[in-house]
Design a protein around this motif. Structure first.
Motif, PDB file in Angstrom:
ATOM      1  N   THR A  15      25.135 -35.258 -31.868  1.00  0.00           N
ATOM      2  CA  THR A  15      25.027 -35.391 -33.325  1.00  0.00           C
ATOM      3  C   THR A  15      23.652 -34.953 -33.790  1.00  0.00           C
ATOM      4  OG1 THR A  15      26.565 -37.253 -33.255  1.00  0.00           O
ATOM      5  CG2 THR A  15      25.252 -36.998 -35.253  1.00  0.00           C
ATOM      6  N   ARG A  16      23.616 -34.110 -34.802  1.00  0.00           N
ATOM      7  CA  ARG A  16      22.331 -33.644 -35.333  1.00  0.00           C
ATOM      8  C   ARG A  16      22.468 -33.197 -36.782  1.00  0.00           C
ATOM      9  NH1 ARG A  16      24.130 -30.552 -31.303  1.00  0.00           N
ATOM     10  NH2 ARG A  16      24.641 -28.346 -31.619  1.00  0.00           N
ATOM     11  N   ASP A  17      21.338 -33.288 -37.446  1.00  0.00           N
ATOM     12  CA  ASP A  17      21.214 -32.888 -38.847  1.00  0.00           C
ATOM     13  C   ASP A  17      21.052 -31.372 -38.910  1.00  0.00           C
ATOM     14  OD1 ASP A  17      20.577 -32.643 -41.529  1.00  0.00           O
ATOM     15  OD2 ASP A  17      19.077 -34.254 -41.501  1.00  0.00           O
ATOM     16  N   LEU A  18      21.762 -30.730 -39.841  1.00  0.00           N
ATOM     17  CA  LEU A  18      21.589 -29.290 -40.036  1.00  0.00           C
ATOM     18  C   LEU A  18      20.440 -28.991 -40.996  1.00  0.00           C
ATOM     19  CD1 LEU A  18      25.248 -27.911 -40.153  1.00  0.00           C
ATOM     20  CD2 LEU A  18      23.648 -28.041 -38.229  1.00  0.00           C
ATOM     21  N   GLY A  19      19.701 -30.020 -41.380  1.00  0.00           N
ATOM     22  CA  GLY A  19      18.532 -29.821 -42.226  1.00  0.00           C
ATOM     23  C   GLY A  19      17.300 -29.453 -41.429  1.00  0.00           C
ATOM     24  N   GLY A  20      16.313 -28.883 -42.141  1.00  0.00           N
ATOM     25  CA  GLY A  20      15.049 -28.546 -41.515  1.00  0.00           C
ATOM     26  C   GLY A  20      15.026 -27.219 -40.795  1.00  0.00           C
ATOM     27  N   LEU A  21      16.081 -26.394 -40.953  1.00  0.00           N
ATOM     28  CA  LEU A  21      16.134 -25.095 -40.284  1.00  0.00           C
ATOM     29  C   LEU A  21      15.577 -24.004 -41.194  1.00  0.00           C
ATOM     30  CD1 LEU A  21      19.655 -25.361 -38.619  1.00  0.00           C
ATOM     31  CD2 LEU A  21      17.418 -25.573 -37.519  1.00  0.00           C
ATOM     32  N   PRO A  22      14.851 -23.042 -40.624  1.00  0.00           N
ATOM     33  CA  PRO A  22      14.217 -22.003 -41.450  1.00  0.00           C
ATOM     34  C   PRO A  22      15.222 -21.001 -42.004  1.00  0.00           C
ATOM     35  CG  PRO A  22      13.907 -21.515 -39.128  1.00  0.00           C
ATOM     36  CD  PRO A  22      14.562 -22.866 -39.189  1.00  0.00           C
ATOM     37  N   THR A  23      15.024 -20.629 -43.262  1.00  0.00           N
ATOM     38  CA  THR A  23      15.886 -19.633 -43.893  1.00  0.00           C
ATOM     39  C   THR A  23      15.144 -18.307 -44.031  1.00  0.00           C
ATOM     40  OG1 THR A  23      15.212 -20.099 -46.178  1.00  0.00           O
ATOM     41  CG2 THR A  23      16.942 -21.491 -45.233  1.00  0.00           C
ATOM     42  N   ARG A  24      15.914 -17.272 -44.303  1.00  0.00           N
ATOM     43  CA  ARG A  24      15.332 -15.937 -44.431  1.00  0.00           C
ATOM     44  C   ARG A  24      14.429 -15.811 -45.650  1.00  0.00           C
ATOM     45  NH1 ARG A  24      20.926 -12.660 -43.073  1.00  0.00           N
ATOM     46  NH2 ARG A  24      20.916 -13.037 -40.828  1.00  0.00           N
ATOM     47  N   ARG A  25      14.562 -16.729 -46.584  1.00  0.00           N
ATOM     48  CA  ARG A  25      13.741 -16.681 -47.799  1.00  0.00           C
ATOM     49  C   ARG A  25      12.456 -17.501 -47.667  1.00  0.00           C
ATOM     50  NH1 ARG A  25      17.852 -16.718 -52.997  1.00  0.00           N
ATOM     51  NH2 ARG A  25      19.293 -15.110 -52.214  1.00  0.00           N
ATOM     52  N   GLY A  26      12.231 -18.029 -46.463  1.00  0.00           N
ATOM     53  CA  GLY A  26      10.991 -18.767 -46.245  1.00  0.00           C
ATOM     54  C   GLY A  26      11.085 -20.253 -46.460  1.00  0.00           C
ATOM     55  N   GLY A  27      12.238 -20.752 -46.841  1.00  0.00           N
ATOM     56  CA  GLY A  27      12.399 -22.185 -47.048  1.00  0.00           C
ATOM     57  C   GLY A  27      13.018 -22.843 -45.823  1.00  0.00           C
ATOM     58  N   THR A  28      13.533 -24.040 -46.017  1.00  0.00           N
ATOM     59  CA  THR A  28      14.247 -24.750 -44.957  1.00  0.00           C
ATOM     60  C   THR A  28      15.492 -25.389 -45.547  1.00  0.00           C
ATOM     61  OG1 THR A  28      12.971 -26.779 -45.340  1.00  0.00           O
ATOM     62  CG2 THR A  28      12.174 -25.281 -43.612  1.00  0.00           C
ATOM     63  N   THR A  29      16.471 -25.657 -44.691  1.00  0.00           N
ATOM     64  CA  THR A  29      17.680 -26.317 -45.148  1.00  0.00           C
ATOM     65  C   THR A  29      17.407 -27.793 -45.436  1.00  0.00           C
ATOM     66  OG1 THR A  29      18.287 -26.599 -42.823  1.00  0.00           O
ATOM     67  CG2 THR A  29      19.316 -24.778 -44.012  1.00  0.00           C
ATOM     68  N   ARG A  30      18.151 -28.332 -46.366  1.00  0.00           N
ATOM     69  CA  ARG A  30      17.938 -29.705 -46.838  1.00  0.00           C
ATOM     70  C   ARG A  30      18.414 -30.711 -45.797  1.00  0.00           C
ATOM     71  NH1 ARG A  30      20.416 -29.723 -52.118  1.00  0.00           N
ATOM     72  NH2 ARG A  30      18.469 -28.719 -52.712  1.00  0.00           N
ATOM     73  N   ARG A  31      17.633 -31.704 -45.565  1.00  0.00           N
ATOM     74  CA  ARG A  31      17.994 -32.738 -44.601  1.00  0.00           C
ATOM     75  C   ARG A  31      19.054 -33.680 -45.170  1.00  0.00           C
ATOM     76  NH1 ARG A  31      15.207 -33.052 -39.952  1.00  0.00           N
ATOM     77  NH2 ARG A  31      13.267 -31.842 -39.779  1.00  0.00           N
ATOM     78  N   ARG A  32      19.892 -34.155 -44.255  1.00  0.00           N
ATOM     79  CA  ARG A  32      20.933 -35.151 -44.547  1.00  0.00           C
ATOM     80  C   ARG A  32      21.989 -34.654 -45.526  1.00  0.00           C
ATOM     81  NH1 ARG A  32      17.874 -41.056 -44.473  1.00  0.00           N
ATOM     82  NH2 ARG A  32      16.770 -40.709 -42.504  1.00  0.00           N
ATOM     83  N   ALA A  33      22.109 -33.346 -45.686  1.00  0.00           N
ATOM     84  CA  ALA A  33      23.201 -32.794 -46.487  1.00  0.00           C
ATOM     85  C   ALA A  33      24.435 -32.636 -45.609  1.00  0.00           C
ATOM     86  CB  ALA A  33      22.795 -31.456 -47.098  1.00  0.00           C
TER      87      ALA A  33
END
Length: 315
Positions: A15-33
């Motif tokens: 089990t893991r959160d898909l948040g906190g991963l780097p995006t191509r636009r320089g941001g990160t995915t939202r945690r706990r979504a």
């Protein structure tokens, strides 16, 4: 929840959160979504309490009915040759305010398709993703639509091992959020070690070595480049197939693959007259969707795409 995204709530595996991963636009995915997981039969009341406190409000089960409810019949999943964990009715109840959806991804009613996939030794590894998307894109669309239209709060989705079906939906979500391909591959690879405790708890043999062997037989690893995967096109391949990202093999643009001379649209170009199938078209009534209360239909493909991006991505 640790900074490496792994979740250790009581009874949860892989089990893991898909948040906190780097995006191509320089941001990160939202945690706990969005949170991905494996079979939830071992989750305790304390584990569900932790999930609720972390904001999880919707559970999406990607398994087939014969994996969820015990039955005397063989079940369509096994008829197609797929190995499954035995169904278990003994599970801790969800906390009040948490909903559960059943959205079987496989379409096990198509027994011949699964006999072919299993007969070719593709199932249980990323090798089956390509033919599945070629033939069952509408099943993925149903799941993505349900995730996009879920109630406010975090969404946890799972299958049996939390690697194959969950991995496919996870890569589609991350691709929609424009996550870096290497990060998608990393996320897939985490399951190799994370599943060992689950197989031990189930009294089953760890499948990691088998998957490595399946890939090795084809001269591949989880990090092989896409050019080595499909040197021979499957018979089901069609020019103009949808674009996505393989968790094991990096970005794969099927629409950009060339067509040999002598075939329609040849001379190194995708077929000019074929329209690209839309993986995220609106959900239809025959997608096999079931739940305690069915999610609303998506009015357009854009709605699903923007809703998923909004849930996943920091702006």
């Amino acid at each position: 929840m640790s900074e490496n995204r792994q979740i250790t709530w009581d009874g949860f595996f892989n089990t893991r959160d898909l948040g906190g991963l780097p995006t191509r636009r320089g941001g990160t995915t939202r945690r706990r979504a969005f949170i991905r997981a494996a079979d939830l039969r071992f989750v305790t009341a304390e584990g569900w309490r932790s999930a609720y406190e972390a904001g999880v409000r919707t559970i999406v089960d990607l398994r087939n009915p014969d994996e969820i409810r015990p039955s005397q019949d063989e079940g369509l999943t096994r008829q197609g040759g797929s190995a499954v964990f035995p169904a278990s009715a003994d599970q801790a109840p969800l906390p009040p305010g948490m909903n559960r959806l059943e959205i079987p991804l496989d379409h096990v009613e198509d027994v011949e398709f699964w006999k072919d996939i299993n007969g070719r030794g593709l199932n249980g590894s990323p090798l089956y993703y390509r033919p599945f998307l070629d033939h069952k894109a509408e099943r993925c669309a149903a799941v993505i639509t349900a995730l996009a239209r879920s109630e406010p709060g975090g969404v946890l989705f799972h299958c049996g091992a939390g690697r194959d079906r969950t991995g496919l939906i996870g890569l589609l979500l991350l691709a929609l959020a424009e996550v870096e391909p290497d990060a998608i591959a990393d996320d897939y690879e985490i399951s190799t070690e994370a599943l060992k405790p689950l197989f031990a708890a189930m009294g089953k043999e760890d499948q990691g070595p088998l998957i490595s062997s399946l890939l090795a037989d084809r001269g591949l690893t989880l990090r092989s480049p896409p050019s080595k995967i499909w040197t021979r096109r499957p018979s089901s391949w069609r020019p103009g197939s949808p674009r996505t990202t393989s968790p094991a093999f990096g970005p794969v643009s099927w629409a950009d693959r060339t067509v040999p001379s002598g075939e329609p649209g040849g001379r190194g170009r995708a077929h000019p007259r074929r329209r690209r199938p839309n993986l995220f078209r609106p959900m239809t009534a025959n997608t096999g969707l079931s739940r305690a209360s069915s999610p609303k239909r998506c009015s357009s493909a854009r709605t699903s795409r923007s809703a998923i991006s909004g849930r996943c991505r920091h702006r």
